[in-house]
Design a protein around this motif. Structure first.
Motif, PDB file in Angstrom:
ATOM      1  N   PHE A  44      -8.973   2.843   0.362  1.00 53.00           N
ATOM      2  CA  PHE A  44      -8.735   1.807   1.362  1.00 53.00           C
ATOM      3  C   PHE A  44      -7.329   1.960   1.916  1.00 53.00           C
ATOM      4  O   PHE A  44      -6.479   2.622   1.307  1.00 53.00           O
ATOM      5  CB  PHE A  44      -8.865   0.413   0.734  1.00 53.00           C
ATOM      6  CG  PHE A  44     -10.177   0.153   0.062  1.00 53.00           C
ATOM      7  CD1 PHE A  44     -11.214  -0.477   0.736  1.00 53.00           C
ATOM      8  CD2 PHE A  44     -10.397   0.542  -1.253  1.00 53.00           C
ATOM      9  CE1 PHE A  44     -12.430  -0.711   0.122  1.00 53.00           C
ATOM     10  CE2 PHE A  44     -11.610   0.316  -1.880  1.00 53.00           C
ATOM     11  CZ  PHE A  44     -12.633  -0.319  -1.186  1.00 53.00           C
ATOM     12  N   ASP A  45      -7.064   1.328   3.061  1.00 46.60           N
ATOM     13  CA  ASP A  45      -5.683   1.216   3.496  1.00 46.60           C
ATOM     14  C   ASP A  45      -5.035   0.045   2.758  1.00 46.60           C
ATOM     15  O   ASP A  45      -5.677  -0.632   1.941  1.00 46.60           O
ATOM     16  CB  ASP A  45      -5.565   1.111   5.016  1.00 46.60           C
ATOM     17  CG  ASP A  45      -6.116  -0.194   5.592  1.00 46.60           C
ATOM     18  OD1 ASP A  45      -6.296  -1.183   4.842  1.00 46.60           O
ATOM     19  OD2 ASP A  45      -6.371  -0.226   6.816  1.00 46.60           O
ATOM     20  N   LEU A  46      -3.756  -0.213   3.031  1.00 43.02           N
ATOM     21  CA  LEU A  46      -3.027  -1.217   2.274  1.00 43.02           C
ATOM     22  C   LEU A  46      -3.467  -2.645   2.577  1.00 43.02           C
ATOM     23  O   LEU A  46      -3.084  -3.574   1.873  1.00 43.02           O
ATOM     24  CB  LEU A  46      -1.528  -1.075   2.517  1.00 43.02           C
ATOM     25  CG  LEU A  46      -0.910   0.257   2.078  1.00 43.02           C
ATOM     26  CD1 LEU A  46       0.590   0.253   2.308  1.00 43.02           C
ATOM     27  CD2 LEU A  46      -1.215   0.572   0.616  1.00 43.02           C
ATOM     28  N   LEU A  47      -4.281  -2.825   3.611  1.00 43.98           N
ATOM     29  CA  LEU A  47      -4.826  -4.142   3.935  1.00 43.98           C
ATOM     30  C   LEU A  47      -6.237  -4.334   3.413  1.00 43.98           C
ATOM     31  O   LEU A  47      -6.867  -5.363   3.643  1.00 43.98           O
ATOM     32  CB  LEU A  47      -4.797  -4.374   5.448  1.00 43.98           C
ATOM     33  CG  LEU A  47      -3.407  -4.461   6.075  1.00 43.98           C
ATOM     34  CD1 LEU A  47      -3.522  -4.617   7.587  1.00 43.98           C
ATOM     35  CD2 LEU A  47      -2.595  -5.601   5.471  1.00 43.98           C
ATOM     36  N   GLY A  48      -6.761  -3.305   2.742  1.00 46.16           N
ATOM     37  CA  GLY A  48      -8.099  -3.417   2.177  1.00 46.16           C
ATOM     38  C   GLY A  48      -9.207  -2.924   3.067  1.00 46.16           C
ATOM     39  O   GLY A  48     -10.387  -3.134   2.755  1.00 46.16           O
ATOM     40  N   ALA A  97      -4.962   2.284  -8.028  1.00 45.45           N
ATOM     41  CA  ALA A  97      -3.749   3.076  -7.864  1.00 45.45           C
ATOM     42  C   ALA A  97      -3.331   3.038  -6.403  1.00 45.45           C
ATOM     43  O   ALA A  97      -4.177   2.868  -5.516  1.00 45.45           O
ATOM     44  CB  ALA A  97      -3.980   4.522  -8.308  1.00 45.45           C
ATOM     45  N   VAL A  98      -2.036   3.195  -6.163  1.00 47.22           N
ATOM     46  CA  VAL A  98      -1.536   3.188  -4.791  1.00 47.22           C
ATOM     47  C   VAL A  98      -0.762   4.470  -4.516  1.00 47.22           C
ATOM     48  O   VAL A  98      -0.123   5.045  -5.398  1.00 47.22           O
ATOM     49  CB  VAL A  98      -0.656   1.964  -4.508  1.00 47.22           C
ATOM     50  CG1 VAL A  98      -1.479   0.695  -4.512  1.00 47.22           C
ATOM     51  CG2 VAL A  98       0.491   1.857  -5.499  1.00 47.22           C
ATOM     52  N   ALA A  99      -0.853   4.907  -3.269  1.00 48.04           N
ATOM     53  CA  ALA A  99      -0.078   6.008  -2.723  1.00 48.04           C
ATOM     54  C   ALA A  99       0.389   5.543  -1.350  1.00 48.04           C
ATOM     55  O   ALA A  99      -0.086   4.519  -0.851  1.00 48.04           O
ATOM     56  CB  ALA A  99      -0.936   7.266  -2.633  1.00 48.04           C
ATOM     57  N   PRO A 100       1.333   6.240  -0.717  1.00 45.05           N
ATOM     58  CA  PRO A 100       1.786   5.793   0.606  1.00 45.05           C
ATOM     59  C   PRO A 100       0.617   5.574   1.572  1.00 45.05           C
ATOM     60  O   PRO A 100      -0.106   6.506   1.912  1.00 45.05           O
ATOM     61  CB  PRO A 100       2.691   6.935   1.060  1.00 45.05           C
ATOM     62  CG  PRO A 100       3.259   7.463  -0.217  1.00 45.05           C
ATOM     63  CD  PRO A 100       2.126   7.386  -1.197  1.00 45.05           C
ATOM     64  N   GLY A 101       0.384   4.322   1.951  1.00 43.16           N
ATOM     65  CA  GLY A 101      -0.651   3.982   2.919  1.00 43.16           C
ATOM     66  C   GLY A 101      -2.055   3.882   2.382  1.00 43.16           C
ATOM     67  O   GLY A 101      -2.981   3.597   3.146  1.00 43.16           O
ATOM     68  N   GLU A 102      -2.251   4.074   1.064  1.00 39.42           N
ATOM     69  CA  GLU A 102      -3.603   4.109   0.525  1.00 39.42           C
ATOM     70  C   GLU A 102      -3.710   3.373  -0.804  1.00 39.42           C
ATOM     71  O   GLU A 102      -2.765   3.333  -1.594  1.00 39.42           O
ATOM     72  CB  GLU A 102      -4.070   5.551   0.327  1.00 39.42           C
ATOM     73  CG  GLU A 102      -4.226   6.342   1.608  1.00 39.42           C
ATOM     74  CD  GLU A 102      -4.749   7.736   1.354  1.00 39.42           C
ATOM     75  OE1 GLU A 102      -5.920   8.004   1.670  1.00 39.42           O
ATOM     76  OE2 GLU A 102      -3.964   8.563   0.841  1.00 39.42           O
TER      77      GLU A 102
END
Length: 331
Positions: free
Chosen positions: A73-77, A54-59
């Protein structure tokens, strides 16, 4: 049924950047594989068959199923946090960890996880489909504070039989794929029962082992009707709107689709699990694109279980059999 989904393969960490050619309904488009992260194991940033993303702003949040924990994680893993029972020191209590982390301890305790298969993130919370505990758990995204839990094994309005997926809409409603009961349930953000729909079968609005669920910005609900090898579309109150798909490996066909997600334009992405690929459709079910083939290399998958799309249109895949998360962006 979990035995059919758990293809376990050893894998080394893969690419940082690669281009995958994607067959579309009209022409060939390019997606950049920006990042693939994860190897099989129990330390931070490692996975044992990740089943949900799942994704959220920045995560990015991952349901690390057989490590009995959630990872962030951050959006870069880049790893930031994991939580579950005993992840810090092996103790029998709910913990979080940022270094020298361990697998969680599976069980039915408060905040404890026993095979997390589905995950959703909304409004600062993370919702987890706690499959073998037949319940939903709501955590704060920072893993602090009280946990809200609802559900038990059974067929009642607030009960589940191995719920595999969870989704949250912009109004704060929570939708659950009550997999073993072959139905969908709708709740408030704190677990208050609102409605349900579906029963076993292959007709319109009937389901056979639904494993994935997603809600779009327009209030529609999409279900990966796994054993019927199709997608079904409903409104927020469960009214049947559309369906598409059949068993096979052609465009718009599926071989047990498990994960499903939508983007801001309402397009629908499906993890076509045992065809080892991703398919993309318009909101009405028109085939738009597909990518992936069996393997562990660039543009390859082994039983992808789930999919998520962030606000910029980047696509994240829980590549379960390869014990990794793969991020794609269109160029």
């Amino acid at each position: 049924m979990l035995g059919t989904t758990r293809r376990v393969f050893a894998i080394a960490v893969l690419t940082v950047s690669a281009i995958a050619l994607i067959t579309t309904g009209s022409a060939t488009a390019a997606y950049v594989q920006q990042r693939a992260w994860g190897v099989q194991g129990g330390a931070e940033g490692q996975f044992q068959s990740p089943q949900g993303v799942a994704v959220a702003p920045g995560e990015v949040f991952v349901a690390d199923a057989y490590n009995s924990r959630i990872q962030a994680f951050d959006l870069l893993g880049n790893f930031s946090l994991t939580w579950g029972w005993g992840v810090r020191d092996g103790g029998s209590m709910r913990e979080s960890c940022t270094s020298s982390c361990r697998p969680g301890i599976a069980g039915p305790g408060y905040g404890q996880i026993r095979t997390a298969t589905g995950i959703a993130a909304a409004k600062g919370y993370v919702y987890v489909a706690d499959f073998q505990n037949s319940r939903i758990q709501r955590f704060r995204a920072n893993a602090k504070g009280a946990v809200v839990t609802w559900g038990s094994f059974g067929g009642g309005n607030t009960q589940f039989k191995n719920p595999a997926a969870v989704a949250a809409d912009t109004s704060g409603h929570v939708y659950v794929a009550d997999t073993g009961n072959n139905r969908i349930k709708k709740f408030s953000s704190t677990g208050g029962y609102l409605s349900k729909w579906g029963n076993a079968g292959s007709g319109d609005a009937q389901l056979q082992y639904p494993w994935g669920i997603a809600a779009d910005l327009q209030g529609n609900v999409y279900v990966a009707d796994t054993y019927n090898n199709r997608v079904q579309k409903f409104n927020a109150n469960g009214k049947f709107l559309a369906k598409w798909g059949s068993r096979g490996s052609g465009k718009g066909q599926f071989l047990q689709p498990f994960g499903i997600a939508t983007d801001r334009q309402g397009n629908v992405y499906v993890a076509d699990t045992f065809n080892d690929r991703i398919e993309k459709f318009s909101p009405s079910g028109k085939f738009l694109a597909k990518w992936g083939r069996p393997g562990s290399g660039k543009g390859q998958f082994r039983a992808p279980q789930d999919i998520a799309v962030d606000g910029q249109g980047n696509v994240y895949v829980a590549d379960s059999g390869n014990h990794r998360i793969v991020k794609y962006a269109r160029v």
